[in-house]
Scaffold this active site. Structure first.
Site, PDB file in Angstrom:
ATOM      1  N   GLY A   6     -15.496  -3.613   4.559  1.00  0.00           N
ATOM      2  CA  GLY A   6     -15.306  -3.114   3.201  1.00  0.00           C
ATOM      3  C   GLY A   6     -13.884  -2.624   2.987  1.00  0.00           C
ATOM      4  O   GLY A   6     -13.634  -1.667   2.256  1.00  0.00           O
ATOM      5  N   ILE A  33     -15.545  -9.070   2.242  1.00  0.00           N
ATOM      6  CA  ILE A  33     -16.228 -10.303   1.854  1.00  0.00           C
ATOM      7  C   ILE A  33     -15.320 -11.177   0.998  1.00  0.00           C
ATOM      8  O   ILE A  33     -15.527 -12.393   0.898  1.00  0.00           O
ATOM      9  CB  ILE A  33     -17.545  -9.975   1.127  1.00  0.00           C
ATOM     10  N   TYR A 136     -29.882   3.985  -3.470  1.00  0.00           N
ATOM     11  CA  TYR A 136     -28.666   4.368  -2.735  1.00  0.00           C
ATOM     12  C   TYR A 136     -28.958   5.563  -1.827  1.00  0.00           C
ATOM     13  O   TYR A 136     -28.569   5.579  -0.665  1.00  0.00           O
ATOM     14  CB  TYR A 136     -27.578   4.711  -3.747  1.00  0.00           C
TER      15      TYR A 136
END
Ligand code: VAH
Length: 312
Positions: A6, A33, A136
């Site tokens: 990330g 990504i 989350y």
């Protein structure tokens, strides 16, 4: 040698530079990504749900530390709960497994989102009830337990912090609930006004990114024998509601106007979180401290954003 997932995210995009400055450019492998915009050190494409590629990249880089920063944030996770479960938990277990197999020290952030409506809201303790009502939050509290498990069961040196809302001028957060506190600074400069999707009077913990990055380095370098907790330490710098950040902005932009158009989804998430958390365990066990209060953050954010937006 540190591998980061990330690396193009809100924290990752600044964490890479911070770590390169301390440990050397060639000792930090940034992964994400999507491709990096500019070449500023070792970079590889990685989808964190691909366990094999994660293992191979870490092994080839001879990483001794994994900083797993890839995740979907609260508002996005609420819109796509199953995607959030698969990415947030699948990515985490892959990063923990790679750390176990390659004997890497491990860091991943939890969040104030790991607390829920039944958690004490003021001065939330380090050890308390955690029944989050968002996907989350379920991901974050599960992640905390999984990281403790990998420490207890496999001896992986896992460490984490529960971050509050993070405010930065480099990369905008994507899909968070606290993002209003970043957007407000951009709009203050561009339009001298902001319409908040979080209601007046909604207190949330916040921290300026430089303090957040420093806390990651200090926790990872802390003497393990001092740590009574590991996943994850409450850390915070301030707690404010929209009117208070607006007042701080008006010390620089007197005409700044704040209005409201509350978003029920993100307001419900914010209402389920603490108003202010207690960071005394982090202070005691590894000397956590912050340098920026609200007015210091506002002064720096507005100065840096003026420059950034002038060249945009
Ligand atoms: C979010 N910025 O809003 C993140 C963070 C505590 C807030 O988890 O989802």
């Amino acid at each position: 040698r540190i591998m980061i997932t990330g690396a193009l995210g809100q924290i990752g995009s600044e964490l890479v530079g911070k770590l390169q400055g301390i440990y050397g450019v060639d000792n930090v492998l940034a992964t994400d990504i999507r491709p990096a915009a500019q070449d500023n050190g070792p970079f590889q494409l990685l989808d964190v749900t691909d366990a094999q590629r994660m293992y191979e990249l870490a092994k080839d880089f001879k990483a001794d530390t994994m900083m797993h920063m890839a995740a979907l944030l609260s508002a996005t996770a609420e819109e796509k709960p199953l995607l959030a479960w698969n990415l947030n938990m699948g990515g985490l277990v892959n990063a923990l497994e790679a750390s176990r197999e390659l004997d890497m020290q491990f860091f991943t952030p939890s969040s104030i989102g790991a607390f829920g409506p039944s958690t004490p809201k003021k001065n939330t303790p380090q050890d308390t009830l955690q029944r989050p009502t968002t996907m989350y939050g379920v991901n974050k509290v599960s992640g905390e337990l999984l990281c403790d498990y990998y420490f207890q069961k496999f001896g992986v040196d896992t460490r984490g912090v529960r971050f509050p809302g993070l405010i930065s001028y480099v990369a905008q957060p994507g899909g968070g609930t606290t993002d209003y506190a970043v957007d407000i600074y951009y709009k203050a400069i561009e339009q001298q006004k902001y319409t908040s999707y979080i209601a007046e009077g909604t207190y949330m913990d916040m921290m300026y990114m430089p303090d957040a990055l420093q806390s990651i380095v200090e926790l990872m370098e802390a003497d393990a024998s001092r740590l009574e907790h590991r996943n994850a330490f409450n850390v915070t710098a301030m707690s404010f509601e929209p009117e208070e950040i607006a007042a701080s902005i008006r010390k620089h932009i007197p005409e700044f106007k704040l209005s409201y158009e509350v978003d029920p989804i993100r307001q419900a998430i914010a209402d389920s979180w603490p108003d202010s958390i207690d960071a005394s365990a982090a202070e005691k066990e590894w000397g956590f401290k912050t340098r920026y209060d609200l007015d210091a953050m506002t002064a720096d954010m507005l100065e840096k954003l003026k420059k950034k937006l002038a060249h945009a």
